[in-house]
Design an enzyme around this catalytic site. Structure first.
Site, PDB file in Angstrom:
ATOM      1  NE  ARG A 133      -3.054   0.262   3.185  1.00  0.00           N
ATOM      2  CZ  ARG A 133      -2.432   0.425   4.376  1.00  0.00           C
ATOM      3  NH1 ARG A 133      -1.769   1.512   4.635  1.00  0.00           N
ATOM      4  NH2 ARG A 133      -2.508  -0.532   5.277  1.00  0.00           N
ATOM      5  CE1 TYR A 186     -17.391  11.766 -14.632  1.00  0.00           C
ATOM      6  CE2 TYR A 186     -16.568  11.885 -12.398  1.00  0.00           C
ATOM      7  CZ  TYR A 186     -17.096  11.155 -13.432  1.00  0.00           C
ATOM      8  OH  TYR A 186     -17.324   9.818 -13.264  1.00  0.00           O
ATOM      9  CG  ASP A 193     -10.540  16.870 -13.836  1.00  0.00           C
ATOM     10  OD1 ASP A 193      -9.848  16.326 -14.705  1.00  0.00           O
ATOM     11  OD2 ASP A 193     -11.597  16.375 -13.405  1.00  0.00           O
ATOM     12  CE  LYS A 244     -13.132   8.795 -17.474  1.00  0.00           C
ATOM     13  NZ  LYS A 244     -13.503  10.041 -16.813  1.00  0.00           N
TER      14      LYS A 244
HETATM   15  C1  LIG Z   1     -14.008  10.395 -15.525  1.00  0.00           C
HETATM   16  C2  LIG Z   1     -13.663  11.698 -14.966  1.00  0.00           C
HETATM   17  C3  LIG Z   1     -13.343  11.847 -13.598  1.00  0.00           C
HETATM   18  C4  LIG Z   1     -13.428  10.685 -12.613  1.00  0.00           C
HETATM   19  O1  LIG Z   1     -12.482   9.710 -12.855  1.00  0.00           O
HETATM   20  P1  LIG Z   1     -12.714   8.136 -12.569  1.00  0.00           P
HETATM   21  O2  LIG Z   1     -11.456   7.523 -13.067  1.00  0.00           O
HETATM   22  O3  LIG Z   1     -13.935   7.723 -13.308  1.00  0.00           O
HETATM   23  O4  LIG Z   1     -12.888   7.993 -11.092  1.00  0.00           O
HETATM   24  C5  LIG Z   1     -12.986  13.098 -13.157  1.00  0.00           C
HETATM   25  N1  LIG Z   1     -12.944  14.160 -13.987  1.00  0.00           N
HETATM   26  C6  LIG Z   1     -13.249  14.053 -15.292  1.00  0.00           C
HETATM   27  C7  LIG Z   1     -13.176  15.261 -16.161  1.00  0.00           C
HETATM   28  C8  LIG Z   1     -13.616  12.830 -15.817  1.00  0.00           C
HETATM   29  O5  LIG Z   1     -13.945  12.742 -17.116  1.00  0.00           O
END
Ligand SMILES: *Cc1c(COP(=O)(O)O)cnc(C)c1O
Length: 411
Positions: free
Chosen positions: A73, A125, A197, A222
């Site tokens: 961890r 998001y 983000d 993504k």
């Molecule tokens: C998908 C997404 C998230 C969350 O990420 P996960 O890997 O699904 O937990 C946060 N911000 C944006 C812009 C996203 O597209």
């Protein structure tokens, strides 16, 4: 020669050794970084690819005498290789990997205390909004949601309790653009943390740390992974103390990714540069196609000169990516539903950033956790359709949209 030197070092030094290589790579062009970031020949075998260290613990010689790895961890060599790669490709000093994007976001919010205030975007998001409003609000953290395309809206909410500004740009799904540099001027002046983000742009198109952000967050699920086969999150930081605080949260709260997932993201990063090139090319072609289509009312894509954020996007991004939203002139749920279920190459699914094209209905899928009233107020209509344009042939994708739109307008 260099390799030999690395190969003779025990794995415990793997994490600290690459300083020279790290510095060397930091001066390379992005496409070189994607290939070499975090990659060191395995010390025990010379394996060119980082092995998947599928282990929970590490044997110690005597109590407290070990190779720098105690429990998985806290430390895992595959994760460390990925964390180094994340730092290199985002032009930061430190990377931290998490079990999902929201786990990475969660770690940032855990830096705060009750009474602290956060300013976040009103269009972002849905899962981030849910984490803030449904989980952390009840712990006494106060969230303000503002339209970040105008800096005055941020200034209006600033006060002595403001500890964090959370920026998403381009936003999901309306493709609004926030001026990272201008926001960083405010956060630097008042010693507020700025977290961006960067999921939609990916490090290939935008590097927020260079623009003055303190933390970059990614849903590595993504574009970083790029193949729709893993859930993962990432934070990239420059400040050592901030990194240590976030590392403490990572190991104390335990939302760490497994080694297999780290391997997959390391592998994905190698093609990030060429994938983003193609995503952006295809995105541009499809955005223009939609804009010229007689049955399409509005297309949301920051590459258009008449997009309100175009000038800022041009300054802070290298290209405009493959995310596009649009609305049909025929503003009915029936038409939207027909379109969403008639595409053959675009699969109807949540998520984005994979090599294959996806089509999504934010109101009922990715953004269903935002109350309808709030959603509509922010401009996210019931019939908005979002595309994650993949790296297939653009003409094939256009043909697919074309047949689906013709069916939709007849519905
Ligand atoms: C998908 C997404 C998230 C969350 O990420 P996960 O890997 O699904 O937990 C946060 N911000 C944006 C812009 C996203 O597209």
């Amino acid at each position: 020669m260099k390799e030999k030197k690395f190969a003779s070092l025990p794995p415990c030094l793997l994490a600290s050794l690459p300083l020279s290589l790290f510095a060397y790579l930091c001066n390379m062009k992005p496409s070189t970084k994607y290939i070499h970031a975090g990659a060191h020949p395995d010390p025990s075998t010379g394996a060119i690819m980082t092995p998947i260290y599928q282990t929970s613990t590490y044997v110690q010689e005597s109590p407290g005498v070990h190779k720098g790895f105690e429990y998985a961890r806290s430390q895992n060599p595959t994760r460390q290789a990925l964390e180094e790669a994340l730092a290199v490709i985002e032009d930061g000093k430190y990377g931290l990997a998490f079990s999902s994007g929201v786990a990475a976001t969660d770690a940032v919010i855990r830096l705060l205390q009750p009474g602290n205030e956060v300013i976040a975007g009103s269009d972002m998001y849905g899962g981030t909004y849910r984490l803030f409003s449904k989980i952390y609000q009840k712990f006494g953290i106060i969230f303000h949601y503002v339209d970040m395309t105008d800096i005055k809206n941020i200034e209006a909410k600033l006060n002595a309790n403001t500890k964090l500004i959370w920026v998403e740009t381009p936003t999901n799904p309306l493709m609004n653009i926030a001026d990272i540099k201008a926001i960083a001027r405010i956060t630097n002046k008042y010693s507020i943390l700025l977290c961006v983000d960067n999921t939609f742009a990916s490090p290939a198109l935008q590097n927020p740390l260079q623009l003055g952000a303190d933390i970059v967050m990614h849903s590595a699920t993504k574009y970083l992974s790029g193949h729709s086969d893993v859930i993962q999150g990432a934070l990239i930081i420059n400040d050592k103390q901030l990194r240590d605080e976030l590392y403490f949260i990572q190991k104390s709260c335990g939302a760490v990714p497994g080694p297999m997932d780290c391997f997959l993201v390391l592998r994905g990063i190698k093609t990030l540069g060429i994938r983003m090139e193609r995503h952006s090319q295809n995105g541009a072609k499809i955005a223009h196609y939609l804009k010229c289509h007689a049955d399409v009312k509005k297309v949301y894509w920051p590459g258009f000169e008449d997009h309100p954020g175009h000038e800022i996007a041009k300054k802070q991004m290298r290209d405009f990516g493959g995310m596009i939203s649009f609305e049909l002139k025929k503003d009915s749920m029936e038409a939207a539903r027909t379109l969403l279920s008639s595409t053959k190459l675009f699969s109807l699914a949540e998520s984005l950033g994979g090599v294959e094209s996806l089509i999504n209905h934010p109101a009922s899928m990715t953004h269903a956790s935002i109350p309808r009233e709030e959603r509509i107020k922010n401009g996210l209509n019931d019939t908005l359709i979002r595309l994650s344009v993949g790296i297939e042939d653009a003409d094939d994708l256009i043909e697919d949209l074309d047949q689906a739109i013709s069916l939709a307008v007849k519905a």
